[in-house]
Enzyme design. Structure first.
Site, short mmCIF file in Angstrom:
data_model
loop_
_atom_site.label_atom_id
_atom_site.label_comp_id
_atom_site.label_asym_id
_atom_site.label_seq_id
_atom_site.Cartn_x
_atom_site.Cartn_y
_atom_site.Cartn_z
N GLU A 21 2.48 17.67 -19.36
CA GLU A 21 3.21 17.89 -18.10
C GLU A 21 4.66 18.27 -18.37
OE1 GLU A 21 1.86 18.67 -15.02
OE2 GLU A 21 0.82 16.76 -15.28
N THR A 23 5.65 20.91 -19.62
CA THR A 23 5.69 21.59 -20.92
C THR A 23 5.53 23.10 -20.75
OG1 THR A 23 3.35 21.09 -21.08
CG2 THR A 23 4.83 19.67 -22.33
N SER A 55 -3.10 30.81 8.44
CA SER A 55 -3.63 29.75 7.61
C SER A 55 -3.95 28.57 8.50
CB SER A 55 -2.61 29.32 6.56
OG SER A 55 -3.02 28.09 6.00
N SER A 102 -1.88 23.80 -4.74
CA SER A 102 -2.32 24.58 -3.59
C SER A 102 -1.60 25.92 -3.54
CB SER A 102 -2.06 23.81 -2.29
OG SER A 102 -0.67 23.76 -1.97
N ASP A 150 -0.47 26.66 -13.46
CA ASP A 150 -1.36 26.55 -12.29
C ASP A 150 -2.16 27.83 -12.08
OD1 ASP A 150 -0.03 24.18 -12.09
OD2 ASP A 150 1.04 24.67 -10.24
N TYR A 207 12.72 19.15 -9.69
CA TYR A 207 12.01 19.96 -10.67
C TYR A 207 12.96 20.96 -11.33
CZ TYR A 207 8.10 22.84 -12.45
OH TYR A 207 7.22 23.53 -13.24
#
Ligand code: ADP
Ligand code: MG
Length: 341
Positions: A21, A23, A55, A102, A150, A207
């Protein structure tokens, strides 16, 4: 054959990261797998150059969500695809902002449907191209500083396999499927959604701050990445040897490193991990970027119910909104479900 107005429909999965993670943007290793929770995109040419997107899951007041789609179209046009004006309708079984990617699933579902519409083959090279276009859509257009794990997991995932990704060359990550026969040995992977939500597209969020700190050489952040890369290598060996207790211990060590050295955990994630281990899990860790989202627990199939109940009870005791649990297993990557007929 479909009528000319029938949409092309594609599905792209979310992912959990088994280990590795924070990384992906640091030149390191990670080991995600695609899961059954997924986003489906139905795409239909309009006959003009407009884009209309709906959506079912869009959250009212979310200023960003359509930019993910706009970004994918822009990136596909940038690489020379002649993408017409489109009507796009999305549905998803993934939690939004829950750490199961997502955003990548949305991007990859749209890109895969457009590939189906334009007749672009989805071989290995085509899948990599789409993963990269989708990563750029998210970083360049939405402004979410993600690393590419992802999108590769969504495009290159395969049934029964995790995906080892080496970002040593960030422009050309190397991938290898890793057979992951955990169910054959009577174990399950439980995802627990803490219901705490992060917002990655917030450029000033934790983040982005961690990325800057790592880039500036922050010692504790560096230590996490170095030890985490070693744990990914050890995890691949443990999986090969079917040494599940060892894999579990590596997951738990990864969590401790993310909590103490990278400082991206939250009390709810720590609680799920600690309670799961007390209730007999082999290992547990936060999965995804942190600051909320999901935890992943490796547990014997016949202990999974006990772990769930213990976590629910710990949540209730603290007055937190109940968590949601999902059993996950490695499934296929993005695919066209209905083509142009
Ligand atoms: P994660 O990818 O872990 O779920 P992100 O913060 O990266 O978390 O992405 C979540 C954001 O992606 C949502 O806030 C929303 O803007 C967008 N998104 C993802 N899936 C959908 C969807 N099916 N419909 C509308 N927006 C979505
Ligand atoms: Mg995301």
């Amino acid at each position: 054959m479909n009528s000319p107005s029938a949409p092309v429909v594609a599905r792209a999965p979310g992912r959990v990261n088994l280990i590795g993670e924070h990384t992906d943007y640091n030149g390191g290793l990670c080991l995600p797998f695609a899961i059954g929770l997924a986003t489906i995109a139905a795409v239909r040419p309009r006959g003009d150059d407009q884009l209309r997107v709906t959506s079912r899951e869009a959250v009212p007041g979310d200023p960003h969500w359509q930019e993910y789609v706009v970004g994918v179209l822009a990136e596909l046009r940038r690489i020379g695809w002649e993408v017409p004006g489109l009507d796009i309708d999305l549905v998803s079984t993934l939690p939004l902002g829950g750490g199961l990617a997502s955003s990548a699933a949305l991007e990859c579902a749209v890109a895969t449907a457009i590939a189906g519409l334009l007749g672009v083959p989805l071989d290995g090279a085509g899948r990599r191209l789409l993963a990269e276009a989708c990563r750029r859509a998210e970083t360049e257009h939405v402004g979410a500083p993600t690393g590419g794990m992802d999108q590769l997991a969504a495009m290159l995932g395969s049934d029964g396999h995790a995906l080892l990704i080496d970002f040593a060359d960030p422009d050309s990550p190397v991938t290898a499927p890793v057979s992951f026969p955990v169910a054959e040995d009577g174990l399950v992977l439980l995802v627990t959604d803490t219901r705490v939500r992060h917002v990655l597209a917030d450029g000033d969020g934790g983040y982005a701050q961690r990325r800057r700190e790592y880039a500036r050489g922050h010692p504790r952040r560096r230590r996490h990445v170095v030890t985490e890369n070693a744990r990914v290598r050890d995890a691949v060996d443990a999986i090969g040897a079917r040494a599940w207790a060892r894999l579990g211990a590596l997951m738990t060590a990864s969590h401790a490193s993310l909590r103490d050295d990278y400082e991206v955990s939250v009390p709810q994630l720590d609680q799920v991990v600690d309670t799961g281990l007390e209730a007999g899990a082999l290992g547990a860790r936060m999965t995804g970027g942190g600051f909320g989202g999901c935890a992943l627990t490796l547990v014997a199939a016949d202990r999974a119910g006990v772990v769930r109940e213990a976590v629910d009870a710990a949540y209730a005791e603290r007055g937190w909104a109940p968590p949601r649990h999902h059993l996950v297993e490695p499934g296929p990557g993005a695919e066209v479900l209905r083509g142009i007929g």
